[in-house]
Enzyme design. Structure first.
Site, short mmCIF file in Angstrom:
data_model
loop_
_atom_site.label_atom_id
_atom_site.label_comp_id
_atom_site.label_asym_id
_atom_site.label_seq_id
_atom_site.Cartn_x
_atom_site.Cartn_y
_atom_site.Cartn_z
N ASP A 20 0.80 -1.23 0.00
CA ASP A 20 0.00 0.00 0.00
C ASP A 20 0.83 1.28 0.00
O ASP A 20 0.37 2.33 -0.41
CB ASP A 20 -0.95 0.01 1.22
CG ASP A 20 -0.22 -0.23 2.54
OD1 ASP A 20 1.02 -0.35 2.53
OD2 ASP A 20 -0.89 -0.32 3.59
N HIS A 21 2.09 1.18 0.42
CA HIS A 21 2.90 2.40 0.57
C HIS A 21 3.60 2.80 -0.73
O HIS A 21 3.51 3.93 -1.17
CB HIS A 21 3.97 2.20 1.65
CG HIS A 21 3.47 2.37 3.05
ND1 HIS A 21 2.52 1.57 3.61
CD2 HIS A 21 3.81 3.27 4.01
CE1 HIS A 21 2.29 1.95 4.86
NE2 HIS A 21 3.06 3.00 5.13
N ASP A 42 3.68 -1.31 11.35
CA ASP A 42 3.27 0.05 10.99
C ASP A 42 2.67 0.67 12.24
O ASP A 42 1.88 0.03 12.94
CB ASP A 42 2.25 0.02 9.86
CG ASP A 42 2.02 1.42 9.32
OD1 ASP A 42 2.59 1.74 8.25
OD2 ASP A 42 1.30 2.20 9.97
N ARG A 62 9.17 2.59 11.40
CA ARG A 62 10.21 2.15 10.45
C ARG A 62 11.50 1.79 11.18
O ARG A 62 12.16 2.65 11.77
CB ARG A 62 10.43 3.22 9.37
CG ARG A 62 10.86 4.57 9.85
CD ARG A 62 10.80 5.61 8.74
NE ARG A 62 9.43 5.97 8.43
CZ ARG A 62 9.04 7.13 7.93
NH1 ARG A 62 9.92 8.06 7.65
NH2 ARG A 62 7.76 7.38 7.69
N SER A 74 6.70 7.03 13.15
CA SER A 74 6.53 5.75 12.47
C SER A 74 7.30 4.61 13.14
O SER A 74 8.18 4.82 13.97
CB SER A 74 6.97 5.88 11.01
OG SER A 74 8.26 5.38 10.85
N ARG A 105 -0.43 12.73 10.21
CA ARG A 105 0.91 13.29 10.49
C ARG A 105 1.19 14.48 9.59
O ARG A 105 0.91 14.42 8.39
CB ARG A 105 1.99 12.23 10.23
CG ARG A 105 1.93 11.15 11.25
CD ARG A 105 3.11 10.22 11.22
NE ARG A 105 2.96 9.38 12.39
CZ ARG A 105 3.27 8.10 12.44
NH1 ARG A 105 3.80 7.50 11.39
NH2 ARG A 105 3.08 7.41 13.55
#
Ligand code: MIC
Ligand code: SF4
Length: 645
Positions: free
Chosen positions: A65-66, A120, A544, A542, A380
């Site tokens: 999706d990203h 996520d 990440r 995030s 964000r």
């Protein structure tokens, strides 16, 4: 100590080990996992490195999706790897175009009372149907897929008592913006927000999911709503009513803290640049010229949100100086809008339709012009996240967004000469799972395809006896993982650590000066350990893990800050970077951009609850940490991969 909460009931049911004492680590069983492509490639590479043949969680889903821009081969190479590794390991695969992981998971997979761990930070969206849904780094998800428990801090439970009901044009987004104005984005580590009170039953599941989704911005472990008749109605309408169970707090429930929010008295709110907690009432901004409006992201792209938008746009035209872009959250939402004619109303108004995915929210297109205001229904607005340096991004509800799209300025939607479109909850969603590939029986015969842009996850060396460090960068408060590891145009490098590492802290590189990567490489080549110095709330945002992996790759061994946020701290530990805290915050001022940091005999100094004696430029400095026995083992080994391989 809280008792009788939904939070505790789920933790109790999934409890494996640890002290059930607030602030202590507790290990729980994870039922479901989710990954998305931008964090997923690393997570599955790590799973492969662990030698796991087939996932052991009840259900694991891999979403794309990203990264869907496909400028160059990298994104598609990732998708192909993810699809083949999913087939090989027994994971559901949600194809690009099927929608944003959190929206699709809520629609098609989430189950009240279950635990969900996702790579996520907005995984808590699942709290909208009474799941304990937690965001974490990719390596923690890989371990959960391997059947390992997840360790979390036994939480402080903050009860949010909702009373009243939302007036017309006031939205779920205003509820979470209100809470952000109360709790802010920092200082909430180790807490879980649980909603209760008579106002809960007035909120539909998509509204609850908006609230739990953006709860991530509070820095809490997760947020959760009870599972009640509305939850049942939503799951019934998804054709999944059989997985519903009721889950509500006891009548004599006690929360550790209670916050009161009267829905009936809420006004439209706006998160101003460049933090989700920089909240102002809309009234203070009315009349300011707006040039861009984007409606979408995992926060506000449900069928309900977009039907409201379509109804407002029907027969109207957007302002000639505004671009309006709309990204539905899932293929289900997009297809339903298409079939009932709402999409035609949206298109006719002049809106630009984007694909069902993260898109602009993660800086994949739609960057605003310099100096112009952009209104987004996202969660964000960290500086530069839009892809434009010095951006002016405001976070609002779809109601405030659509009013601005029509008027070309901040405009109070309650003053629009338009009847507020109200809807019954959907009785039957259009279910078409043709973009979800289920796991196969014969998984062992699947060939995993790794194209050349996909490298191995790097590993770290065990911790040296003495930390002989040098500061590589000294930063301020509220450094987000977007500052550390920018996404946007660099997102396609997620599977290529050497290349991605070159842009660590890119936003702080000054013209004509060394980049972070260059300075870190010099420090490492001089045989020194790299150190990052920061103030409060380091690593917000995030999940990440690249914000730990890439600095690690460049030789960073320690972060010293006033406080480090939960997911980032766990990621640092996972990759063998010491997360240390200044005991005396004034010592931050001893350090400079090039200071020497010495910690003698660090391996022996590292004990649960013990202070650490360090020297910055020869001056004594006391440091602390929140590491558990297990964390210390991982750090000493140079990261979790070294412990499990
Ligand atoms: C985000 O919203 O910042 C992201 C992109 O979804 C991240 C994950 C990532 O960086 O891949 C998140 O929220 O964890
Ligand atoms: Fe995607 Fe944005 Fe949601 Fe992150 S916050 S998952 S980038 S839509």
């Amino acid at each position: 100590m809280a008792k009788g909460t939904v939070t505790q009931k789920i933790i109790d049911k999934h409890y494996i080990t640890g002290d059930k004492i607030q602030g202590q680590q507790t290990a729980i069983k994870i039922d479901q996992t989710l990954t998305q492509d931008a964090t997923g490639t690393m997570a599955y590479l790590e799973l492969e490195a662990m030698g796991v043949d087939k996932v052991k969680a009840e259900l694991s889903v891999s979403y794309v999706d990203h990264n869907m821009m496909q400028n160059g081969p990298e994104n598609r190479n990732d998708h192909i790897y993810l699809q083949t590794v999913a087939a090989a390991k027994g994971v559901y695969f949600s194809r690009p175009g099927n929608g944003i992981c959190h929206q699709v998971h809520l629609e098609r997979f989430g189950v009240p009372g279950k635990t969900l761990l996702g790579s996520d930070s907005h995984t808590p969206t699942g709290g909208g149907i009474g799941m304990m849904a937690i965001g974490a780094g990719g390596l923690d998800i890989a371990l959960a897929m391997a059947g390992e428990p997840f360790r979390l801090i036994y939480p402080k439970v903050i009860g949010v008592n909702l009373t009243g009901s939302l007036p017309k044009w006031i939205a779920a987004k205003d509820v979470i913006l209100k809470l952000l104005s109360i709790l802010s984005t920092k200082g909430n580590v180790g807490s879980i927000v649980e909603y209760f009170g008579e106002g809960v039953s007035t909120l539909s599941v998509p509204e609850r999911a908006t609230i739990t989704n953006m709860g991530a911005e509070l820095g809490v472990t997760t947020s959760i709503f009870p599972s009640d008749n509305n939850t049942k109605g939503f799951l019934d309408a998804q054709g999944r009513g059989d997985c519903w169970t009721e889950l509500i707090a006891d009548t004599d429930v006690e929360y550790d803290e209670i916050i009161e929010i009267n829905l009936s008295t809420l006004l439209p709110l706006v998160a101003c640049p460049s933090s989700p907690d920089n909240i102002k009432p809309l009234s203070e901004l009315e009349g300011e010229i707006v040039k861009q409006v984007i409606i979408g992201s995992c926060t506000n792209s449900s069928f309900k949100d977009l039907m409201m938008v379509a109804n407002v746009l029907k027969g109207r035209q957007i302002h000639q100086d505004v671009t309006l872009a709309i990204a539905p959250g899932s293929k289900q939402v997009m297809e339903m809008l298409g079939r009932n004619g709402a999409l035609a109303d949206i298109i006719a108004s002049g809106a630009r339709i984007l694909e069902a995915g993260c898109g602009a929210c993660i800086g994949q297109g739609q960057s605003p012009a310099n100096g112009s205001l952009t209104l987004r229904t996202f969660n964000r607005n960290f500086a530069g996240r839009t892809g434009t340096k010095g951006d002016l991004a405001y976070l609002v509800s779809p109601e405030v967004a659509i009013a601005a799209a029509l008027k070309g300025q901040f405009f109070n939607p309650t003053k629009l000469d338009i009847e507020y479109p109200t809807f019954e909850d959907v009785k039957e969603f259009l279910v078409n799972d043709n973009m979800i590939i289920p796991p196969i029986e014969d998984n062992e015969s699947v060939e995993i395809i790794r194209k050349p842009t996909i490298g191995n996850p790097p590993t770290n060396a065990p911790l040296a006896k003495d930390l002989s460090g040098e500061v590589v960068i000294q930063v301020e408060d509220k450094i987000t993982t977007d500052h550390i590891m920018p996404a946007g145009i660099h997102l396609k490098l997620r599977s290529n650590i050497p290349a991605y590492s070159q842009v660590v802290f890119e936003c702080f590189t000054e013209e004509g000066k060394q980049s972070f990567a260059e300075r870190a490489t010099d420090v490492r080549d001089a045989g020194k350990h790299g150190v990052i110095i920061a103030k409060d709330s380091y690593g917000q945002g995030s999940s990440r893990e690249h914000a730990a992996i890439c600095p690690m790759y460049l030789g960073i061994k320690a972060v010293i800050a006033f406080a480090i946020e939960r997911i980032h701290s766990a990621n640092l530990i996972n990759f063998g970077i010491l997360p240390l805290i200044f005991k005396n915050q004034d010592d931050y001022n001893i350090a400079t951009e090039t200071s020497k940091v010495e910690i003698c005999d660090i391996c022996n100094q590292l004990k649960v609850g013990a202070d650490i004696m360090a020297k910055i430029d020869g001056k004594d400095v006391v440091l602390t940490h929140n590491l558990s026995e297990e964390d210390i083992k991982i750090i000493l080994a140079g990261g979790k991969l070294n412990c499990v391989q």
